[in-house]
Enzyme design. Structure first.
Site, PDB file in Angstrom:
ATOM      1  N   GLU A 464      -2.170  18.971  50.813  1.00  0.00           N
ATOM      2  CA  GLU A 464      -2.938  19.858  49.932  1.00  0.00           C
ATOM      3  C   GLU A 464      -3.551  19.078  48.768  1.00  0.00           C
ATOM      4  OE1 GLU A 464      -3.738  22.596  51.086  1.00  0.00           O
ATOM      5  OE2 GLU A 464      -2.208  22.641  52.659  1.00  0.00           O
ATOM      6  N   HIS A 467      -6.778  17.645  49.906  1.00  0.00           N
ATOM      7  CA  HIS A 467      -7.861  18.628  49.786  1.00  0.00           C
ATOM      8  C   HIS A 467      -8.302  18.733  48.323  1.00  0.00           C
ATOM      9  CE1 HIS A 467      -8.035  20.246  53.814  1.00  0.00           C
ATOM     10  NE2 HIS A 467      -6.795  20.684  53.806  1.00  0.00           N
TER      11      HIS A 467
END
Ligand SMILES: [Zn+2]
Length: 672
Positions: A464, A467
């Protein structure tokens, strides 16, 4: 005064009352409509500036408000918020539909598009123009009015069919339960699994234990239950969803969906549905997806066969199993894995205290991209668990605001995700920096113990965070091309590539220390993690490829109307990837929700595609050193900061110097 309709920079969480959302969103839709109307009614000829660019800058207010709303609906929801979501979702889709159908608006967009070769646009402007034009064209804006009508009918029919498809799968799934009353039948199952099954039985006012086809119940059962007949019962029940002689049968639904998608693609000028979908992906054409898949298949197949034979021999030795079946796969794989690695997750957790892992991710970002994260306390949060950071570059300039929210609670959905409260763009010459957030569900600390992560959670955090870096380092002019606004088969590159650092000594030394003794994680643990991560990689690869090839078979044929039997068609599509004996009463397609209910049609290949990309990209780092500044800078300049401003393959080649090859993945997976 509605705080959502005032000007704000960071989201003004504390000032927002739940009653503010609906009027604010209604008003923001009106504002956007007015903005669009002023583009349409401009008396000057359509130009890139007064149309293409102007349209991209509409809806800013609406975007800010809806991102706050929908982010909270995922991370901090309530009955009230869910009610509002149900009400406003139709408003938003009606608004989008009106815009797509606005013929005067499309006329102006098309006027600019038709003269694009005379406009001397840079690559980003060209991309914006193409993307905008296609947004209309791919929804039928170029069709005559009777074809437009046909398209509407197909779309209506398709959305009904995909709902039916999902309801049938659900209904068949819910109709089955395995009710156990003899405790001997639980042999092999861990305590936690038994307890959950007992609780389920109690809830249904029954004696004993109940198992269902829901994954949290099904997966542990077929993985651990010693009773082979019961595993078979469960596996067959799961495999015949949508394929029984009842009102939930999906065979005709599958054929109808496939035919309508084909008709829709033809109407819009594409040979097949796959051509239509892939036009906007990195893979670009069905031919590329097939050659990618077949190439990988050829290389993975020998390993898969070897693993299968090993597993077969292991099962034979252990239990005298002569012919390994589908319902034996998870069970014996787990046993073999345990025998080979005996990796206890609990042993690793003390080395991964959450705070240390967070610092580790920050240090990696600092070494690679010169980013500094400083926690700040003057930014509003939606929950006390949320932490906020100011992210700066080597010159001390603001790069982004970063929110993190790591622990589960009521009102937060499961899983982990990255999102944004404000996307990056250059507006009126000012580079407006993004507000990025990641949300996870890691175990909360207690009075006696800090939050200690499993290794899987560590890679999730890095995923994450990868991202998030894509969002934070965005540096484009247009917000619709900024950050993670890239094609589907490219968006997982920044996230997956960062996971690789979790396996590297040089990176682990930065943060993987025992929370009590400060001892560095023993490297033999890390080696074991690596080895066990590629366990049965050949079989896994074959399985993923088989799903991708089935998906492509359904969506790339030029005469789907000639397909009569779903099962026969599927058997043919699986012929090159089969390991386990076929089960006549089972069918994959009639429950393949990814492609017939969700949005993965002609896109299932993306999972493997993204792995090939991340392995190939990381290989470059490994060759030059995982903290090599030059490689990192290339990745930042050509990939992370560029968003969707150019074709993904162009960006990738500029970073890597060549096209991605599957070899690095095959090597990492131990298949070469
Ligand atoms: Zn992801």
């Amino acid at each position: 005064m509605n705080p959502l309709l005032q000007d704000f920079n960071t989201a003004p969480f504390s000032k927002i009352n739940i009653e503010d959302y609906k009027p604010a969103i209604k008003k923001a839709i009106e504002i956007t409509k007015e903005e669009i109307e002023s583009i349409v009614s401009n008396s000057k000829d359509a130009s890139f500036q007064n149309t293409t660019e102007a349209l991209d800058f509409t809806g800013q207010k609406l975007g800010r408000i809806t991102s706050i709303f929908f982010n909270l609906n995922s991370a901090e929801t309530s009955k009230e918020i869910q009610e509002i979501a149900k009400e406003i979702s139709p408003w938003l889709s009606a608004f989008k539909n009106d815009m797509i159908l606005n013929a005067r608006l499309f006329q102006r967009v098309k006027t600019v598009y038709d003269k694009k070769n005379t406009l001397e646009l840079n690559p980003e402007q060209t991309m914006l123009l193409e993307k905008q034009y296609k947004g209309f064209a791919r929804n039928g804006a170029n069709l005559n009015s009777s074809d437009k009508e046909i398209l509407r009918e197909i779309d209506t029919e398709l959305s009904k069919l995909s709902l039916d498809f999902g309801e049938h799968v659900l209904a068949d799934g819910n109709a089955f339960e395995l009710h156990i009353t003899n405790e001997d039948d639980l042999s092999g199952l861990p305590d936690g699994v038994r307890e959950a099954a007992q609780l389920l039985a109690k809830q249904k006012a029954k004696e004993g234990w109940i198992f269902t086809l829901d994954y949290p119940s099904y997966i542990p059962f077929v993985t651990y239950a010693d009773n082979r007949d019961l595993r078979k019962k469960m596996a067959i029940a799961s495999g015949k969803k949508g394929f029984q002689n009842n009102e939930n049968n999906n065979e005709q639904v599958v054929l109808d969906i496939v035919n309508l998608r084909h008709k829709r693609a033809n109407l819009l000028g594409y040979p097949t549905h796959a051509h239509f979908v892939l036009e906007e992906r990195m893979a670009e054409t069905p031919e590329n997806v097939f050659s990618f898949s077949n190439d990988l298949l050829e290389k993975a197949k020998p390993a898969a066969k070897r693993e299968f034979e090993n597993l077969q021999n292991f099962a034979k030795k252990l239990d005298g199993i002569d012919r390994l079946q589908k319902w034996d796969s998870a069970y014996y794989s787990e046993k073999l894995k345990k025998k080979l690695f005996n990796l206890d997750q609990e042993l690793l957790k003390p080395y991964f205290q959450l705070e240390n892992v967070i610092d580790g991710a920050f240090m990696v970002a600092n070494k690679l991209y010169d980013l500094t994260f400083k926690e700040v306390f003057d930014i509003e949060k939606y929950h006390e668990d949320v932490k906020t950071y100011l992210v700066t570059n080597a010159n001390g300039e603001e790069v982004a605001l970063y929110y993190s929210d790591f622990h589960p609670r009521e009102g937060k959905r499961n899983g982990a995700w990255m999102t944004s409260y404000k996307s990056q763009q250059v507006f009126n010459g000012y580079n407006d920096r993004p507000h990025i957030s990641i949300v996870c569900n890691f175990t909360k600390p207690t009075d006696s113990k800090p939050s200690l992560l499993t290794f899987n959670e560590v890679t999730t955090l890095f995923h994450e965070f990868g991202h998030a870096l894509h969002g934070m380092l965005a540096n484009t002019v247009y917000n619709s091309l900024s950050g993670t606004s890239v094609s589907w088969d490219f968006v997982e590159l920044p996230s997956q590539v960062l996971e690789n650092w979790c396996y590297e000594k040089e990176a682990l030394e930065l943060f993987a220390r025992h929370y009590e003794t400060n001892e560095l994680i023993p490297m033999e643990y890390v080696e074991k993690i690596k080895e066990s991560a590629s366990f049965h990689e050949g079989m896994q690869t074959l399985r993923q490829l088989s799903f991708g090839l089935l998906d492509m078979a359904w969506h790339s044929g030029d005469s789907p109307e000639t397909i009569k039997s779903v099962k026969e068609f599927e058997t043919e599509a699986f012929s090159e990837t089969l390991l386990f004996p076929d089960v006549a009463e089972n069918c994959m397609s009639t429950a393949f929700s990814h492609i017939f209910q969700g949005g993965y049609s002609a896109g299932y290949y993306s999972y493997k595609w993204a792995e090939v990309l991340d392995a190939d990209a990381f290989e470059y780092f490994q060759e030059e050193g995982i903290f090599n500044k030059e490689v990192a800078t290339k990745f930042k300049e050509h990939v992370l900061s560029k968003g969707g401003t150019e074709k993904p393959m162009t960006l990738y080649k500029r970073f890597r110097g060549k096209e991605p090859k599957p070899d690095a993945l095959l090597k990492r997976a131990g298949l070469l």
